[in-house]
Design an enzyme around this catalytic site. Structure first.
Site, PDB file in Angstrom:
ATOM      1  N   HIS A  19       0.854  -1.191   0.000  1.00 25.88           N
ATOM      2  CA  HIS A  19       0.000   0.000   0.000  1.00 25.88           C
ATOM      3  C   HIS A  19       0.887   1.237   0.000  1.00 25.88           C
ATOM      4  O   HIS A  19       2.131   1.141   0.012  1.00 25.88           O
ATOM      5  CB  HIS A  19      -1.014  -0.023   1.146  1.00 25.88           C
ATOM      6  CG  HIS A  19      -0.426  -0.071   2.528  1.00 25.88           C
ATOM      7  ND1 HIS A  19       0.378   0.924   3.026  1.00 25.88           N
ATOM      8  CD2 HIS A  19      -0.542  -1.001   3.507  1.00 25.88           C
ATOM      9  CE1 HIS A  19       0.734   0.624   4.257  1.00 25.88           C
ATOM     10  NE2 HIS A  19       0.205  -0.557   4.573  1.00 25.88           N
ATOM     11  N   HIS A  22       3.897   1.534   2.450  1.00 29.29           N
ATOM     12  CA  HIS A  22       5.132   0.851   2.048  1.00 29.29           C
ATOM     13  C   HIS A  22       5.799   1.630   0.905  1.00 29.29           C
ATOM     14  O   HIS A  22       7.020   1.781   0.856  1.00 29.29           O
ATOM     15  CB  HIS A  22       4.851  -0.564   1.539  1.00 29.29           C
ATOM     16  CG  HIS A  22       4.009  -1.397   2.473  1.00 29.29           C
ATOM     17  ND1 HIS A  22       2.876  -2.053   2.064  1.00 29.29           N
ATOM     18  CD2 HIS A  22       4.153  -1.671   3.787  1.00 29.29           C
ATOM     19  CE1 HIS A  22       2.356  -2.700   3.089  1.00 29.29           C
ATOM     20  NE2 HIS A  22       3.104  -2.487   4.147  1.00 29.29           N
ATOM     21  N   CYS A 133       0.249 -11.056  21.380  1.00 29.54           N
ATOM     22  CA  CYS A 133      -0.675 -10.651  20.314  1.00 29.54           C
ATOM     23  C   CYS A 133      -0.118 -11.189  18.998  1.00 29.54           C
ATOM     24  O   CYS A 133       0.988 -10.803  18.596  1.00 29.54           O
ATOM     25  CB  CYS A 133      -0.810  -9.133  20.252  1.00 29.54           C
ATOM     26  SG  CYS A 133      -1.740  -8.606  18.799  1.00 29.54           S
ATOM     27  N   CYS A 136       0.559  -8.399  16.358  1.00 29.54           N
ATOM     28  CA  CYS A 136       1.814  -7.633  16.483  1.00 29.54           C
ATOM     29  C   CYS A 136       3.034  -8.545  16.438  1.00 29.54           C
ATOM     30  O   CYS A 136       4.148  -8.042  16.327  1.00 29.54           O
ATOM     31  CB  CYS A 136       1.887  -6.899  17.813  1.00 29.54           C
ATOM     32  SG  CYS A 136       0.605  -5.700  18.101  1.00 29.54           S
ATOM     33  N   CYS A 150      -5.376  -5.565  22.617  1.00 32.21           N
ATOM     34  CA  CYS A 150      -4.271  -4.920  21.907  1.00 32.21           C
ATOM     35  C   CYS A 150      -4.795  -3.623  21.284  1.00 32.21           C
ATOM     36  O   CYS A 150      -5.801  -3.647  20.585  1.00 32.21           O
ATOM     37  CB  CYS A 150      -3.741  -5.850  20.813  1.00 32.21           C
ATOM     38  SG  CYS A 150      -2.752  -4.975  19.593  1.00 32.21           S
ATOM     39  N   HIS A 153      -4.785  -4.056  17.275  1.00 37.84           N
ATOM     40  CA  HIS A 153      -5.589  -5.078  16.604  1.00 37.84           C
ATOM     41  C   HIS A 153      -6.958  -5.282  17.249  1.00 37.84           C
ATOM     42  O   HIS A 153      -7.779  -6.014  16.731  1.00 37.84           O
ATOM     43  CB  HIS A 153      -4.803  -6.399  16.533  1.00 37.84           C
ATOM     44  CG  HIS A 153      -3.578  -6.260  15.711  1.00 37.84           C
ATOM     45  ND1 HIS A 153      -2.348  -5.925  16.243  1.00 37.84           N
ATOM     46  CD2 HIS A 153      -3.399  -6.349  14.376  1.00 37.84           C
ATOM     47  CE1 HIS A 153      -1.463  -5.826  15.273  1.00 37.84           C
ATOM     48  NE2 HIS A 153      -2.068  -6.075  14.136  1.00 37.84           N
ATOM     49  N   LYS A 303      -6.702   7.820   9.456  1.00 41.68           N
ATOM     50  CA  LYS A 303      -5.698   6.776   9.616  1.00 41.68           C
ATOM     51  C   LYS A 303      -5.969   5.704   8.562  1.00 41.68           C
ATOM     52  O   LYS A 303      -7.127   5.350   8.324  1.00 41.68           O
ATOM     53  CB  LYS A 303      -5.856   6.191  11.017  1.00 41.68           C
ATOM     54  CG  LYS A 303      -4.731   5.319  11.400  1.00 41.68           C
ATOM     55  CD  LYS A 303      -4.724   5.002  12.872  1.00 41.68           C
ATOM     56  CE  LYS A 303      -3.635   3.987  13.079  1.00 41.68           C
ATOM     57  NZ  LYS A 303      -4.008   2.776  13.676  1.00 41.68           N
ATOM     58  N   LYS A 306      -7.161  -1.317   6.759  1.00 44.31           N
ATOM     59  CA  LYS A 306      -7.834  -2.253   5.871  1.00 44.31           C
ATOM     60  C   LYS A 306      -9.337  -2.105   6.045  1.00 44.31           C
ATOM     61  O   LYS A 306     -10.094  -2.094   5.089  1.00 44.31           O
ATOM     62  CB  LYS A 306      -7.425  -3.677   6.261  1.00 44.31           C
ATOM     63  CG  LYS A 306      -6.641  -4.391   5.192  1.00 44.31           C
ATOM     64  CD  LYS A 306      -6.512  -5.849   5.581  1.00 44.31           C
ATOM     65  CE  LYS A 306      -5.205  -6.402   5.060  1.00 44.31           C
ATOM     66  NZ  LYS A 306      -4.862  -7.686   5.605  1.00 44.31           N
TER      67      LYS A 306
END
Ligand code: MSP
Length: 644
Positions: A19, A22, A133, A136, A150, A153, A303, A306
């Site tokens: 995405h 990256h 987690c 992570c 978490c 997540h 932010k 997904k």
């Protein structure tokens, strides 16, 4: 002789497709690498993929593939995305490759054999109990949890007790602190350096080097019931790719004797600034010189995630803007280093103003005059022209100033140098008005002005080459130049361009782009994201917005439209009248959910026919890629009430 330059990006997890996040780091690293190559420095640029861990195993199982098949598939999407973006990496490292595995086993052995200064084993075995987690890939402390979950997540971590090998991080922290404080290990920007020193002050514990429960990983050399912790595995990529396992000559060239820069965002600071240096100290290797941790960005203020569906696929950007403009747009949204926002909604406007207008249009205007008055040949310079001094001065220092910015990671400032020269050349062209010189028969002045513009453009083609390599090569071709004269040195003197060569421009360098128009279909009728006809800077006049009449309406009846999955036919009460509206909301709302609901309607639209059914109005709805929510007034107002 300058030391060779080695730059890396993080290796990206293969459980997500590439995405724009990256892409951001990868483009930045590519730009920095290209600048150093321009400056004549031997440069090696590494990127790759991080392929082990339970998350990958889970994703593979979900996709019905073996782990390796799954990794192969996603790694290929990264390779392809970088190729599409014109990334020129020297190598692409995958953590499932034999050379990487070999290197990880070697560094594990080295760490296992290492002793701390006071004679303790660096690696020791102990039990670990903690909250793990899988998202992570790490144990979380109670303090880090939010409502027992978490924070990233939003899942409850698992309670885990297992035998682990530990790495005595605590023994290395004083050395790492000393290296940071002496500047031997540069952590940039300054805010991040302070953050790392703060972390050291918090008296961190040792970290666990292995995992018993994970199977998709690299078995430890000294206990094959355990695999290497993903971060130990992943961080080793920076040396596995350059011969750490079995090519000492290559390793010494690109590590021991090189200037090493790791580039990443601040999310992975602890691993890179503490774990990695400690691992290297234990293994008896030198540390990287610089860790640069840029900021994190949101996209249009939100932010990226997904679930929100707002992750931009770099391939989509390339399809819309081309590789070079995408690189430019991504890097010019906010200063490199700090947190920022990528304003995707303004990409078209910015492309048109910076690239199509300031640069592309300048090239076309200069070439047109040369074709009309100079027999399509680069004219000779007769040395003097009004205002030429100013242009020459700016042009001659642009490349060095830009490179100086790059060495301090001010990518935005380096790009701005190129744009400043571009604007100065536009100003020179407009102020000297060479078309008037042609009319007045002042051919020597005309030649000098046009030559100077070509020369400024040649320098621009060098300065903006690292960010837009393909387009700048095209620009160079206009003057018959290729990549051979493409060096920083070449761009530091004004007047190098040879006269007499042919000038040709087959097509505009950056063709203007149209803003996407409203589509006359049901989707658009319920799509508030599609903008009307904004003016040049993307903003509507108040008077334009005032033309839109918004009214509260109440839905009286609702039914599905036959053979159209997306459409609902609604009868709505607008106070003074009843109307029929066809809305593209059927995949998000059932007819039952709509009846009785108060909605906001654009009331003064021309009637439209959707699938042959008349529709007189649009509903307002908020939407992201996968979700859509009807906008409802926050209070009980009668149908027909105005909305402002
Ligand atoms: N696999 C680890 C890294 C191991 S390196 C030894 C990892 N992978 S990741 O796929 O999650 O990539 C994280 C990196 O992606 C960030 O450090 C940053 O380079 C980039 N970014 C992802 N989202 C981003 C933003 N929203 N903003 C800026 N950088 C972004 O962590």
């Amino acid at each position: 002789m300058q030391r060779p330059f080695y730059i890396t990006t993080p290796i990206y997890y293969v459980n997500a497709r590439p995405h724009i996040g990256h892409a951001y780091t990868t483009i930045a690293a590519d730009v920095i690498a290209r600048w150093h190559r321009l400056a004549g420095r031997e440069t090696y640029f590494l990127t790759g993929t991080d392929e082990h861990g339970s998350k990958v195993a889970e994703a593979a199982a979900k996709a019905g593939l073996t782990e390796q098949e799954f990794c192969d598939r996603t790694a290929a999407t990264f390779v392809q995305a970088w190729e599409n973006l014109g990334i020129r990496n020297n190598d692409f490292i995958r953590t499932t490759s034999p050379r990487h595995i070999k290197a990880v086993r070697k560094i594990l052995d080295a760490m296992r054999a290492a002793k701390t200064a006071d004679g303790q084993d660096v690696v020791y075995s102990d039990y670990y109990e903690g909250l793990y987690c899988t998202g992570c890939e790490k144990f979380l402390t109670e303090k880090e949890l939010v409502d027992g979950k978490c924070p990233y997540h939003r899942t409850e971590p698992e309670k885990v007790r297992e035998k682990n090998y530990f790495f005595r991080l605590t023994a290395f922290l004083p050395t790492i602190r000393a290296r940071i404080e002496s500047g031997e290990l540069r952590i940039l920007p300054e805010e991040r350096r302070r953050e790392v020193l703060g972390l050291i002050d918090q008296e961190l514990g040792d970290f666990s080097l292995s995992r018993e429960r994970v199977t998709w990983g690299i078995p430890l050399t000294f206990d094959d019931a355990q695999v290497a912790y993903v971060w130990v595995d992943a961080l080793s990529n920076y040396i596995s790719a350059i011969g750490y396992a079995d090519d000492r000559e290559m390793f010494d060239k690109w590590w021991t004797n090189a200037d090493v820069v790791h580039l990443m965002a601040k999310d992975i600071l602890k691993f890179h600034c503490l774990y990695w240096p400690a691992m290297l100290l234990a293994a008896g290797e030198k540390l990287p010189e610089t860790l640069f941790l840029h900021g994190f960005f949101t996209v249009d203020g939100e932010k990226m995630s997904k679930s929100l569906g707002n992750q931009i696929d770099p391939n989509d950007m390339v399809a819309e803007f081309g590789a070079d403009a995408s690189r430019y747009l991504v890097l010019t949204q906010y200063p490199f280093g700090v947190d920022g926002d990528i304003q995707a909604s303004r990409f078209v406007t910015q492309y048109n103003s910076d690239l199509a207008n300031d640069l592309g249009n300048l090239v076309s205007r200069v070439v047109k005059l040369i074709q009309a008055h100079c027999d399509s040949k680069i004219p000779a310079s007769f040395g003097k022209a009004d205002r030429l001094d100013v242009l020459q001065q700016i042009a001659a220092q642009t490349a060095e100033a830009a490179y100086a910015h790059i060495t301090e990671f001010r990518l935005h400032a380096a790009i701005a140098e190129g744009l400043t020269l571009c604007r100065a050349t536009n100003k020179f062209f407009n102020d000297t008005a060479p078309w008037k010189m042609a009319k007045a028969g002042k051919f020597e002045s005309l030649d000098t002005v046009l030559y100077s513009c070509c020369e400024a453009l040649r320098i621009i083609s060098v300065v903006l080459w690292p960010v837009m390599p393909a387009k700048m090569n095209e620009l160079r071709e206009v003057f018959g130049l290729d990549e051979s004269g493409l060096t920083l040195d070449d761009a530091t003197t004004f007047g190098k361009l040879q006269s007499g060569g042919e000038v040709k421009l087959a097509k505009p360098l950056f063709p203007r782009l149209e803003k996407k128009k409203d589509k006359p279909d049901a989707g658009a009728q319920s799509d508030p994201n599609d903008k009307g006809s904004p003016n040049e800077d993307g903003l509507l006049d108040i008077s334009e917005f005032g033309k839109v009449q918004l009214r509260v309406a109440q839905v009286l009846t609702a039914e599905k439209v036959e053979k159209a999955d997306k459409l609902l036919k609604l009868q709505v009460d607008l106070g003074s009248e009843q109307r029929q509206i066809v809305a593209g909301i059927a995949q998000h709302y059932s007819p039952e959910q709509m009846v009785g609901r108060k909605v906001i309607v654009v009331a003064n639209l021309k009637p439209a026919k959707i699938r042959g059914i008349e529709s007189r109005g649009m509903l307002l709805a908020a939407k992201s890629k996968d979700s859509l929510y009807i906008v409802t007034p926050d209070g009980d107002l009668p149908p027909g009430s105005g909305v402002s």
